[in-house]
Design an enzyme around this catalytic site. Structure first.
Site, mmCIF file in Angstrom:
data_model
loop_
_atom_site.group_PDB
_atom_site.id
_atom_site.type_symbol
_atom_site.label_atom_id
_atom_site.label_comp_id
_atom_site.label_asym_id
_atom_site.label_seq_id
_atom_site.Cartn_x
_atom_site.Cartn_y
_atom_site.Cartn_z
ATOM 1 N N GLU A 159 0.833 -1.201 0.000
ATOM 2 C CA GLU A 159 0.000 0.000 0.000
ATOM 3 C C GLU A 159 0.867 1.249 0.000
ATOM 4 O O GLU A 159 0.592 2.211 -0.729
ATOM 5 C CB GLU A 159 -0.912 0.046 1.238
ATOM 6 C CG GLU A 159 -1.767 -1.172 1.447
ATOM 7 C CD GLU A 159 -1.151 -2.188 2.386
ATOM 8 O OE1 GLU A 159 -1.874 -2.677 3.268
ATOM 9 O OE2 GLU A 159 0.045 -2.494 2.230
ATOM 10 N N CYS A 196 -2.195 -2.639 7.617
ATOM 11 C CA CYS A 196 -1.737 -2.407 8.993
ATOM 12 C C CYS A 196 -2.096 -0.967 9.387
ATOM 13 O O CYS A 196 -2.555 -0.178 8.559
ATOM 14 C CB CYS A 196 -0.222 -2.622 9.090
ATOM 15 S SG CYS A 196 0.763 -1.326 8.280
#
Length: 140
Positions: free
Chosen positions: A71, A97
């Site tokens: 990401e 996360c």
């Protein structure tokens, strides 16, 4: 959600899964695509920063602290392009996360679709708290 959108979401997730194969990481390969107006505007996979050796784990098999998540790689690529991610959807193989969730929120992404759940849920919880649509969509 309508069937057409779900089919599209599954296609992009499968593409993110294929993109994850570019990762040199042994423990976990993660891929991400950022899609806006039905166009892929960025992509990423987990790995070391540009110019570093393509080895993600140390001699003990632990992930090196400077390995970037898929990401983060996709979002930082946007910063170097003429695109922006306002209103975009992030397709990622694994749930984000907490650190990536913060980047997602700041980047203007409004939807996150992921295929595999991770044992820690703080990232997904933060995204939902920020009003981002989050959907777990397992790939068979």
């Amino acid at each position: 959600m309508d069937k057409k959108q779900q089919d599209l979401d599954l296609r992009y997730l499968r593409m993110a899964t294929i993109w994850a194969e570019n990762s040199y990481c042994q423990r976990r390969q993660v891929g991400a695509l950022i899609v806006k107006d039905k166009m892929i505007i960025s992509d990423g996979y987990n790995g070391t920063p540009s110019g570093f050796e393509n080895v993600c784990e140390d001699e003990n098999g632990l992930t090196k602290p400077y390995v970037l998540h898929a990401e983060a790689n996709a979002i930082t690529k946007i910063a170097r392009s003429g695109n922006n991610s306002d209103g975009a959807t992030l397709y990622v193989t694994d749930s984000p996360c907490i650190e990536c969730a913060k980047l997602i929120i700041q980047s203007g992404i409004t939807r996150v679709i992921y295929a595999r759940e991770y044992r820690l849920t703080e990232g997904v919880d933060l995204l939902r708290r920020a009003g981002i649509e989050v959907k777990y969509l397992p790939i068979e």
